[in-house]
Design an enzyme around this catalytic site. Structure first.
Site, short mmCIF file in Angstrom:
data_model
loop_
_atom_site.label_atom_id
_atom_site.label_comp_id
_atom_site.label_asym_id
_atom_site.label_seq_id
_atom_site.Cartn_x
_atom_site.Cartn_y
_atom_site.Cartn_z
N GLU A 12 24.30 -56.22 23.38
CA GLU A 12 23.28 -57.18 23.75
C GLU A 12 23.54 -58.46 22.97
OE1 GLU A 12 22.04 -54.13 22.48
OE2 GLU A 12 21.39 -53.18 24.33
N TYR B 222 32.64 -62.99 24.09
CA TYR B 222 32.63 -61.70 24.79
C TYR B 222 33.22 -61.83 26.19
CZ TYR B 222 29.54 -60.38 20.94
OH TYR B 222 29.00 -60.15 19.70
#
Length: 152
Positions: A107, A119
């Site tokens: 998250e 990411y």
């Protein structure tokens, strides 16, 4: 002074003083010492190191069945913006690649654009949204993007 990532090493109890000292410099609401201890006890931690084994950052993961959850991924302030995060994240993905694990999840705050780019650049995809997931110092809440990396 040049700072470059060399390797991951498994974190142990002796690393927690350094990790606890870095947390408040990287997060609006840092993990408590107790939270760090529990993450290490119930999961696994890694320290990102340079070639002299000096710490540059750290992460905590938790494994269940064929999934890995990246609970915390932190580059120390003095090592940020130098490719340490990118290299450490790739080393972490390589460590869990190899057949046992199908996916890695994480998250990230919707406002954390640099982390989202990191990411995405490593191959993570957005798979969901957790509303009001993170607390802010002023008492407000912030959504989290759920991201996943699929091991081939």
């Amino acid at each position: 002074m040049s700072i470059s990532f060399s390797h991951l090493r498994v974190m142990d109890q002796s690393d927690l003083d350094w990790v606890a000292a870095i947390e408040p410099h990287c997060y609006p609401i840092p993990w408590s010492r107790r939270g760090l201890e529990l993450a290490l006890r119930h999961g696994m931690g890694f320290v990102f190191c340079d070639r002299d084994d000096a710490p540059l950052g750290y992460c905590f993961v938790q494994m269940a069945a064929d999934e890995v959850e990246l609970l915390n991924f932190t580059v120390a302030p003095e090592a940020q913006g130098r490719g340490v995060g990118k290299a450490a994240l790739q080393a972490l993905l390589n460590r869990f690649d190899g057949g046992r694990f199908a996916q890695m999840f994480l998250e990230v705050r919707v406002s954390n654009t640099p982390a989202i780019r990191l990411y995405q650049g490593a191959g993570f995809n957005e798979v969901g949204l957790r509303l009001n997931y993170y607390r802010n110092p002023d008492g407000s809440r912030e959504d989290a993007i759920v991201m996943a990396f699929t091991f081939l």
